[in-house]
Design a protein around this motif. Structure first.
Motif, mmCIF file in Angstrom:
data_model
loop_
_atom_site.group_PDB
_atom_site.id
_atom_site.type_symbol
_atom_site.label_atom_id
_atom_site.label_comp_id
_atom_site.label_asym_id
_atom_site.label_seq_id
_atom_site.Cartn_x
_atom_site.Cartn_y
_atom_site.Cartn_z
ATOM 1 N N VAL A 44 0.871 -1.178 0.000
ATOM 2 C CA VAL A 44 0.000 0.000 0.000
ATOM 3 C C VAL A 44 0.909 1.229 0.000
ATOM 4 C CG1 VAL A 44 -1.908 1.162 1.167
ATOM 5 C CG2 VAL A 44 -1.683 -1.338 1.332
ATOM 6 N N LEU A 45 0.896 1.950 -1.100
ATOM 7 C CA LEU A 45 1.784 3.109 -1.254
ATOM 8 C C LEU A 45 1.376 4.228 -0.305
ATOM 9 C CD1 LEU A 45 2.016 3.108 -5.151
ATOM 10 C CD2 LEU A 45 3.806 2.435 -3.525
ATOM 11 N N LYS A 46 2.351 5.035 0.176
ATOM 12 C CA LYS A 46 3.773 4.855 -0.098
ATOM 13 C C LYS A 46 4.508 4.267 1.113
ATOM 14 C CE LYS A 46 3.654 9.203 -2.669
ATOM 15 N NZ LYS A 46 3.858 10.643 -2.471
ATOM 16 N N GLY A 47 3.862 4.325 2.254
ATOM 17 C CA GLY A 47 4.551 4.023 3.506
ATOM 18 C C GLY A 47 5.127 2.631 3.610
ATOM 19 N N GLU A 101 1.033 -3.422 4.848
ATOM 20 C CA GLU A 101 0.901 -2.059 5.373
ATOM 21 C C GLU A 101 2.086 -1.724 6.278
ATOM 22 O OE1 GLU A 101 -0.526 0.549 4.931
ATOM 23 O OE2 GLU A 101 -2.695 0.440 4.735
ATOM 24 N N ASP A 102 2.440 -0.444 6.321
ATOM 25 C CA ASP A 102 3.440 -0.016 7.301
ATOM 26 C C ASP A 102 2.805 0.153 8.673
ATOM 27 O OD1 ASP A 102 1.974 2.067 6.177
ATOM 28 O OD2 ASP A 102 3.507 3.564 6.565
ATOM 29 N N ILE A 103 1.579 0.688 8.681
ATOM 30 C CA ILE A 103 0.920 0.934 9.977
ATOM 31 C C ILE A 103 -0.592 0.799 9.834
ATOM 32 C CG2 ILE A 103 0.858 3.458 9.644
ATOM 33 C CD1 ILE A 103 1.475 3.691 12.704
ATOM 34 N N VAL A 104 -1.210 0.206 10.832
ATOM 35 C CA VAL A 104 -2.671 0.210 10.934
ATOM 36 C C VAL A 104 -3.014 1.071 12.141
ATOM 37 C CG1 VAL A 104 -4.768 -1.142 11.246
ATOM 38 C CG2 VAL A 104 -2.901 -2.051 9.849
ATOM 39 N N ASP A 105 -3.809 2.091 11.870
ATOM 40 C CA ASP A 105 -4.118 3.098 12.881
ATOM 41 C C ASP A 105 -5.617 2.983 13.202
ATOM 42 O OD1 ASP A 105 -4.446 5.545 14.241
ATOM 43 O OD2 ASP A 105 -2.986 6.574 13.031
ATOM 44 N N THR A 106 -6.461 3.786 12.555
ATOM 45 C CA THR A 106 -7.906 3.655 12.794
ATOM 46 C C THR A 106 -8.445 2.344 12.235
ATOM 47 O OG1 THR A 106 -8.504 4.718 10.698
ATOM 48 C CG2 THR A 106 -8.222 6.153 12.621
ATOM 49 N N GLY A 107 -7.773 1.798 11.250
ATOM 50 C CA GLY A 107 -8.230 0.569 10.594
ATOM 51 C C GLY A 107 -9.083 0.836 9.361
ATOM 52 N N LEU A 108 -9.390 2.096 9.101
ATOM 53 C CA LEU A 108 -10.278 2.424 7.974
ATOM 54 C C LEU A 108 -9.674 2.015 6.630
ATOM 55 C CD1 LEU A 108 -11.559 5.920 9.170
ATOM 56 C CD2 LEU A 108 -12.963 3.880 8.806
ATOM 57 N N THR A 109 -8.390 2.288 6.452
ATOM 58 C CA THR A 109 -7.756 1.972 5.169
ATOM 59 C C THR A 109 -7.747 0.468 4.932
ATOM 60 O OG1 THR A 109 -6.325 3.901 5.456
ATOM 61 C CG2 THR A 109 -5.656 2.293 3.793
ATOM 62 N N ASP A 161 6.149 8.894 7.001
ATOM 63 C CA ASP A 161 6.544 10.281 6.751
ATOM 64 C C ASP A 161 5.852 11.282 7.653
ATOM 65 O OD1 ASP A 161 3.937 9.967 5.523
ATOM 66 O OD2 ASP A 161 4.305 11.871 4.538
ATOM 67 N N ARG A 167 10.908 9.573 5.357
ATOM 68 C CA ARG A 167 10.653 8.169 5.003
ATOM 69 C C ARG A 167 11.959 7.380 4.964
ATOM 70 N NH1 ARG A 167 5.267 7.657 3.230
ATOM 71 N NH2 ARG A 167 4.481 9.393 1.978
HETATM 72 C C1 PRP Z 1 -0.962 5.471 6.329
HETATM 73 C C2 PRP Z 1 -0.600 3.991 6.321
HETATM 74 C C3 PRP Z 1 -1.928 3.313 6.119
HETATM 75 C C4 PRP Z 1 -2.907 4.262 6.751
HETATM 76 C C5 PRP Z 1 -3.313 3.719 8.085
HETATM 77 O O1 PRP Z 1 -0.982 5.935 5.031
HETATM 78 O O2 PRP Z 1 0.313 3.686 5.302
HETATM 79 O O3 PRP Z 1 -2.215 3.110 4.744
HETATM 80 O O4 PRP Z 1 -2.249 5.518 6.916
HETATM 81 O O5 PRP Z 1 -4.227 4.573 8.723
HETATM 82 P P1 PRP Z 1 -5.672 4.123 9.114
HETATM 83 O O6 PRP Z 1 -5.591 2.795 9.800
HETATM 84 O O7 PRP Z 1 -6.105 5.227 10.064
HETATM 85 O O8 PRP Z 1 -6.546 4.090 7.896
HETATM 86 P P2 PRP Z 1 -0.922 7.487 4.647
HETATM 87 O O9 PRP Z 1 -2.329 7.974 4.364
HETATM 88 O O10 PRP Z 1 -0.169 8.237 5.700
HETATM 89 O O11 PRP Z 1 -0.161 7.494 3.264
HETATM 90 P P3 PRP Z 1 1.359 7.102 2.921
HETATM 91 O O12 PRP Z 1 1.487 5.614 3.188
HETATM 92 O O13 PRP Z 1 1.503 7.433 1.477
HETATM 93 O O14 PRP Z 1 2.266 7.914 3.814
#
Ligand code: PRP
Length: 198
Positions: A44-47, A101-109, A161, A167
């Protein structure tokens, strides 16, 4: 205390990242063993790019790689809604797919991606994240593999980032004073790249 020390801490060093990424590759190989075709790892770009690059280098068998790009937008007053900016080139029907994924935060993505890719009739669909910020979750989401569970801190480095910067920092840094960085996004450039903070 220097401006750097007031602003950020090293949260995960590159050596720890390498070790854990290697372990994750082993875990994933065990689960994905015996697939008819190579698994498709979807970055999942770009992270995710640095994590994905290290992850696939740790794999012993064949893997295929593709990328997807998602944009969050606040259209129609619905914040947290996402859309695909760049879609996969691979036909993933019948394939064994892992979202990276680099990070899962809210989980929405990840929630959106899982639903979208599940509609394409994959043989299996899983997800791996390097960082899991469980405390921030607002939708429950399935996550088969996770590198590190982290607290609710803003992180940069190793693909992540702040306004497009940092990055390429090899470690993961926790930003202590985000307001200060927002005020001066270049604040960490000098200590990170010129003075070598470590
Ligand atoms: C970051 C990360 C995930 C998303 C996670 O992407 O790479 O795709 O946020 O957040 P969530 O769990 O709250 O949905 P970002 O929008 O920062 O884009 P990037 O990867 O291009 O930096």
């Amino acid at each position: 205390m220097t401006a750097w020390e007031q602003t950020a801490d090293v949260l995960i060093r590159d050596v720890q990242l390498r070790r854990r990424v290697h372990e994750l590759a082993r875990e994933m190989e065990r689960v994905l063993a015996g697939t008819k075709q190579p698994p498709v790892l979807v970055g999942v770009l770009k992270g995710s790019t640095l994590f994905l690059a290290d992850l696939i280098r740790s794999f012993d068998g064949h893997v295929e790689v593709d990328f997807i790009s998602i944009s969050s937008y606040a259209g129609g007053g619905q914040s947290g809604v996402v859309r695909i900016v760049k879609d996969l080139e691979t036909d993933i029907r019948g394939r064994d797919v892992v979202i990276v994924e680099d990070i899962v935060d809210t989980g929405l993505t990840l929630n959106y991606l899982r639903q979208t890719l599940a509609d394409r009739e994959t043989n299996s669909l899983r997800a791996v994240t390097l960082l899991d910020k469980v405390a921030r979750r607002i939708v429950p989401v399935e996550l088969e593999f996770a590198g590190f569970e982290i607290e609710d801190v803003f992180v940069v480095g190793y693909g992540l980032d702040f306004q497009g910067r940092y990055r390429n920092v090899p470690d993961i840094l926790a930003v202590k004073d985000i307001a200060k960085l927002a005020n001066d996004p270049m604040l960490l450039v000098e200590p990170l790249f010129l003075e070598k903070y470590a």
